[in-house]
Motif scaffolding. Structure first.
Motif, PDB file in Angstrom:
ATOM      1  N   MET A  98      37.689 -75.833  20.485  1.00  0.00           N
ATOM      2  CA  MET A  98      36.751 -76.004  19.570  1.00  0.00           C
ATOM      3  C   MET A  98      37.507 -76.507  18.235  1.00  0.00           C
ATOM      4  O   MET A  98      38.440 -75.354  17.700  1.00  0.00           O
ATOM      5  CB  MET A  98      35.875 -74.793  19.315  1.00  0.00           C
ATOM      6  CG  MET A  98      34.777 -74.573  18.323  1.00  0.00           C
ATOM      7  SD  MET A  98      33.235 -75.831  18.730  1.00  0.00           S
ATOM      8  CE  MET A  98      32.392 -75.733  17.052  1.00  0.00           C
ATOM      9  N   SER A  99      36.820 -77.457  17.552  1.00  0.00           N
ATOM     10  CA  SER A  99      37.652 -77.625  16.430  1.00  0.00           C
ATOM     11  C   SER A  99      36.935 -76.800  15.124  1.00  0.00           C
ATOM     12  O   SER A  99      35.484 -76.497  15.524  1.00  0.00           O
ATOM     13  CB  SER A  99      37.571 -79.276  16.084  1.00  0.00           C
ATOM     14  OG  SER A  99      36.072 -79.633  15.687  1.00  0.00           O
ATOM     15  N   LYS A 100      37.520 -76.480  14.072  1.00  0.00           N
ATOM     16  CA  LYS A 100      36.909 -75.941  13.086  1.00  0.00           C
ATOM     17  C   LYS A 100      36.004 -74.871  13.544  1.00  0.00           C
ATOM     18  O   LYS A 100      34.798 -74.384  12.999  1.00  0.00           O
ATOM     19  CB  LYS A 100      36.239 -76.789  12.260  1.00  0.00           C
ATOM     20  CG  LYS A 100      36.876 -77.932  11.769  1.00  0.00           C
ATOM     21  CD  LYS A 100      36.305 -79.234  10.960  1.00  0.00           C
ATOM     22  CE  LYS A 100      37.343 -79.850  10.398  1.00  0.00           C
ATOM     23  NZ  LYS A 100      38.054 -80.846  11.343  1.00  0.00           N
ATOM     24  N   SER A 101      36.531 -73.794  14.311  1.00  0.00           N
ATOM     25  CA  SER A 101      35.890 -72.849  14.966  1.00  0.00           C
ATOM     26  C   SER A 101      35.309 -71.891  13.937  1.00  0.00           C
ATOM     27  O   SER A 101      34.226 -70.937  14.100  1.00  0.00           O
ATOM     28  CB  SER A 101      36.259 -72.063  16.118  1.00  0.00           C
ATOM     29  OG  SER A 101      37.752 -71.783  15.847  1.00  0.00           O
ATOM     30  N   SER A 102      36.073 -71.582  13.185  1.00  0.00           N
ATOM     31  CA  SER A 102      36.015 -70.577  11.911  1.00  0.00           C
ATOM     32  C   SER A 102      34.592 -70.943  11.084  1.00  0.00           C
ATOM     33  O   SER A 102      34.021 -70.274  10.187  1.00  0.00           O
ATOM     34  CB  SER A 102      37.167 -70.367  11.123  1.00  0.00           C
ATOM     35  OG  SER A 102      37.561 -71.454  10.341  1.00  0.00           O
ATOM     36  N   ASP A 103      34.295 -72.157  10.937  1.00  0.00           N
ATOM     37  CA  ASP A 103      33.438 -72.908  10.232  1.00  0.00           C
ATOM     38  C   ASP A 103      31.807 -73.091  10.852  1.00  0.00           C
ATOM     39  O   ASP A 103      31.058 -73.535  10.356  1.00  0.00           O
ATOM     40  CB  ASP A 103      33.843 -74.208   9.513  1.00  0.00           C
ATOM     41  CG  ASP A 103      35.155 -74.318   8.428  1.00  0.00           C
ATOM     42  OD1 ASP A 103      35.066 -73.128   7.734  1.00  0.00           O
ATOM     43  OD2 ASP A 103      35.931 -75.180   8.723  1.00  0.00           O
ATOM     44  N   ASN A 104      31.885 -72.686  12.203  1.00  0.00           N
ATOM     45  CA  ASN A 104      30.744 -73.292  12.824  1.00  0.00           C
ATOM     46  C   ASN A 104      30.568 -71.795  13.748  1.00  0.00           C
ATOM     47  O   ASN A 104      31.198 -71.805  14.874  1.00  0.00           O
ATOM     48  CB  ASN A 104      30.900 -74.322  13.701  1.00  0.00           C
ATOM     49  CG  ASN A 104      31.079 -75.751  12.727  1.00  0.00           C
ATOM     50  OD1 ASN A 104      30.188 -76.328  12.097  1.00  0.00           O
ATOM     51  ND2 ASN A 104      32.475 -75.962  12.765  1.00  0.00           N
ATOM     52  N   VAL A 105      29.413 -71.217  13.598  1.00  0.00           N
ATOM     53  CA  VAL A 105      29.244 -69.954  14.251  1.00  0.00           C
ATOM     54  C   VAL A 105      28.569 -70.285  15.602  1.00  0.00           C
ATOM     55  O   VAL A 105      27.735 -71.040  15.913  1.00  0.00           O
ATOM     56  CB  VAL A 105      27.934 -68.949  13.614  1.00  0.00           C
ATOM     57  CG1 VAL A 105      27.509 -67.937  14.177  1.00  0.00           C
ATOM     58  CG2 VAL A 105      28.586 -68.991  12.160  1.00  0.00           C
ATOM     59  N   ARG A 106      29.374 -69.533  16.554  1.00  0.00           N
ATOM     60  CA  ARG A 106      28.893 -69.831  17.891  1.00  0.00           C
ATOM     61  C   ARG A 106      28.631 -68.400  18.695  1.00  0.00           C
ATOM     62  O   ARG A 106      29.195 -67.251  18.580  1.00  0.00           O
ATOM     63  CB  ARG A 106      30.243 -70.339  18.789  1.00  0.00           C
ATOM     64  CG  ARG A 106      30.732 -71.507  18.457  1.00  0.00           C
ATOM     65  CD  ARG A 106      31.765 -72.021  19.292  1.00  0.00           C
ATOM     66  NE  ARG A 106      33.007 -71.340  19.025  1.00  0.00           N
ATOM     67  CZ  ARG A 106      34.121 -71.437  19.811  1.00  0.00           C
ATOM     68  NH1 ARG A 106      34.119 -71.993  20.803  1.00  0.00           N
ATOM     69  NH2 ARG A 106      35.038 -70.682  19.488  1.00  0.00           N
ATOM     70  N   THR A 107      27.392 -68.571  19.325  1.00  0.00           N
ATOM     71  CA  THR A 107      26.784 -67.418  19.922  1.00  0.00           C
ATOM     72  C   THR A 107      26.492 -67.523  21.385  1.00  0.00           C
ATOM     73  O   THR A 107      26.012 -68.791  21.624  1.00  0.00           O
ATOM     74  CB  THR A 107      25.802 -66.859  19.045  1.00  0.00           C
ATOM     75  OG1 THR A 107      24.840 -67.573  18.756  1.00  0.00           O
ATOM     76  CG2 THR A 107      26.141 -66.063  17.771  1.00  0.00           C
ATOM     77  N   LEU A 108      26.395 -66.540  22.309  1.00  0.00           N
ATOM     78  CA  LEU A 108      26.006 -66.786  23.497  1.00  0.00           C
ATOM     79  C   LEU A 108      24.279 -66.528  23.545  1.00  0.00           C
ATOM     80  O   LEU A 108      23.709 -65.556  22.843  1.00  0.00           O
ATOM     81  CB  LEU A 108      26.341 -65.682  24.346  1.00  0.00           C
ATOM     82  CG  LEU A 108      27.886 -65.805  24.853  1.00  0.00           C
ATOM     83  CD1 LEU A 108      28.214 -64.820  25.867  1.00  0.00           C
ATOM     84  CD2 LEU A 108      28.182 -67.351  25.457  1.00  0.00           C
ATOM     85  N   VAL A 109      23.576 -67.412  24.171  1.00  0.00           N
ATOM     86  CA  VAL A 109      22.136 -67.329  24.339  1.00  0.00           C
ATOM     87  C   VAL A 109      21.673 -67.798  25.766  1.00  0.00           C
ATOM     88  O   VAL A 109      22.571 -67.852  26.589  1.00  0.00           O
ATOM     89  CB  VAL A 109      21.393 -68.458  23.330  1.00  0.00           C
ATOM     90  CG1 VAL A 109      21.710 -68.409  21.893  1.00  0.00           C
ATOM     91  CG2 VAL A 109      21.909 -70.034  24.036  1.00  0.00           C
ATOM     92  N   THR A 110      20.508 -67.635  26.041  1.00  0.00           N
ATOM     93  CA  THR A 110      19.856 -67.766  27.362  1.00  0.00           C
ATOM     94  C   THR A 110      20.059 -69.402  27.742  1.00  0.00           C
ATOM     95  O   THR A 110      19.827 -70.327  26.814  1.00  0.00           O
ATOM     96  CB  THR A 110      18.605 -67.391  27.409  1.00  0.00           C
ATOM     97  OG1 THR A 110      18.363 -66.080  27.323  1.00  0.00           O
ATOM     98  CG2 THR A 110      17.952 -67.653  28.911  1.00  0.00           C
ATOM     99  N   GLY A 111      20.387 -69.615  29.022  1.00  0.00           N
ATOM    100  CA  GLY A 111      20.854 -70.888  29.237  1.00  0.00           C
ATOM    101  C   GLY A 111      19.647 -71.684  29.754  1.00  0.00           C
ATOM    102  O   GLY A 111      18.367 -71.165  29.361  1.00  0.00           O
ATOM    103  N   ALA A 112      19.980 -73.103  30.116  1.00  0.00           N
ATOM    104  CA  ALA A 112      18.795 -73.890  30.495  1.00  0.00           C
ATOM    105  C   ALA A 112      17.831 -73.289  31.464  1.00  0.00           C
ATOM    106  O   ALA A 112      18.270 -72.659  32.607  1.00  0.00           O
ATOM    107  CB  ALA A 112      19.185 -75.264  31.200  1.00  0.00           C
ATOM    108  N   ASN A 113      16.466 -73.511  31.173  1.00  0.00           N
ATOM    109  CA  ASN A 113      15.299 -72.778  31.889  1.00  0.00           C
ATOM    110  C   ASN A 113      15.704 -71.230  32.415  1.00  0.00           C
ATOM    111  O   ASN A 113      15.119 -70.905  33.473  1.00  0.00           O
ATOM    112  CB  ASN A 113      15.100 -73.855  33.177  1.00  0.00           C
ATOM    113  CG  ASN A 113      14.837 -75.148  33.026  1.00  0.00           C
ATOM    114  OD1 ASN A 113      14.047 -75.475  32.243  1.00  0.00           O
ATOM    115  ND2 ASN A 113      15.597 -76.179  33.147  1.00  0.00           N
ATOM    116  N   ALA A 114      16.144 -70.758  31.284  1.00  0.00           N
ATOM    117  CA  ALA A 114      16.304 -69.320  31.434  1.00  0.00           C
ATOM    118  C   ALA A 114      17.332 -68.801  32.609  1.00  0.00           C
ATOM    119  O   ALA A 114      17.185 -67.630  33.235  1.00  0.00           O
ATOM    120  CB  ALA A 114      14.698 -68.425  31.535  1.00  0.00           C
TER     121      ALA A 114
END
Length: 276
Positions: free
Chosen positions: A70-86
């Motif tokens: 991941m480029s510039k990961s410190s500038d772009n917040v990443r979190t886990l969410v529910t996937g496609a179609n739950a």
């Protein structure tokens, strides 16, 4: 092709479920004071040559030996969410508001004959994603880059067009490109399974398992620059505002998938495949 279903089992105290309830997509059976909770997750039976499922931050590849960064990961917040179609999990990326700090995922071409260069003109690629605001890039005068491997008008890319908000598969010939477009106008906060295929003659694009466009293209020139990046959820320009939204999966095959294989793949991500 062997179809499989994998489920994830979690042991949960019965008292917890009595307090909070237990509803779809969970099923349960009791054993003493615990319930065994079965949660259905997205699984696929069509093995890719390279695949990342984005079910964790900086997860290892499911298939293939290419590392995803991941480029510039410190500038772009990443979190886990529910996937496609739950089903399962996906990775949500909240892009920086500062030009030049926009992030994207990528892997690197290891040689001038790297498989993802598609030097023989045969490749299939897929991304399962949703955009928080599908119109944002067009407001900025930009296409939304989904998958890209280009250099000096060579290579390929899959985009969302800034003028139509429809997906496009572009193949470059050294002086420009030829595109095949889907017919679906993509919407914000909606999951899509986009697949592009090429057999060195016909380029096709599918949306949610359904073929939406075919174009004869015979002048494709691959990008064979050693060390170049293959972008996922972004593009090569530092001023490019990349995907602000979620990615569930990205995959590449070194052959041309059939319509039936693509439909099966979409169904495994929870999409209902309806031929027009």
């Amino acid at each position: 092709m062997k179809l499989t279903k994998i489920s994830k089992f979690t042991f949960v105290p019965l008292s917890t479920l009595l307090i909070f309830g237990c509803d779809h997509p969970f099923t349960s059976s009791s054993s003493d004071d615990n319930l065994v909770v079965e949660e259905e997750v997205a699984t696929t039976s069509l093995t890719a040559d390279y695949e990342w499922d984005f079910s964790d931050i900086d997860a290892d590849a499911i298939e293939g030996d290419k590392e995803l960064l991941m480029s510039k990961s410190s500038d772009n917040v990443r979190t886990l969410v529910t996937g496609a179609n739950a089903l399962g999990y996906a990775l949500d990326i909240q892009q920086s508001d500062t030009s030049g700090s926009y992030g994207y995922h990528y892997t690197t071409m290891d040689s001038t004959t790297d498989p993802l260069a598609a030097t023989d003109g045969v490749i299939s690629m897929e991304i399962v994603f949703k955009s928080d605001d599908i119109t944002f890039n067009s407001t900025e005068g930009q296409d939304l880059q989904l998958l890209e491997n280009t250099d000096s008008d060579t290579g390929w890319k899959v985009i969302v067009s800034k003028s139509s908000w429809k997906p496009q598969f572009k193949l470059y010939n050294g002086s420009g490109s030829t595109s095949v477009s889907g017919t679906t106008v993509l919407e914000s906060d909606t999951w899509y399974d986009i697949v592009a295929t090429y057999d060195n003659n016909e380029a096709k694009i599918y949306v949610n398992g359904v073929l939406e466009g075919t174009e004869t293209i015979t002048d494709y020139i691959p990008n064979t620059k050693d060390g170049d990046k293959v972008y996922i959820g972004g593009g090569s320009s530092s001023s490019q505002k990349n995907l602000d939204g979620s990615i569930d999966s990205a995959a590449f095959w070194l052959d041309t998938l059939t319509a039936d294989e693509i439909a099966t793949r979409a169904e495994e991500f929870g999409f209902t495949v309806t031929e027009e």
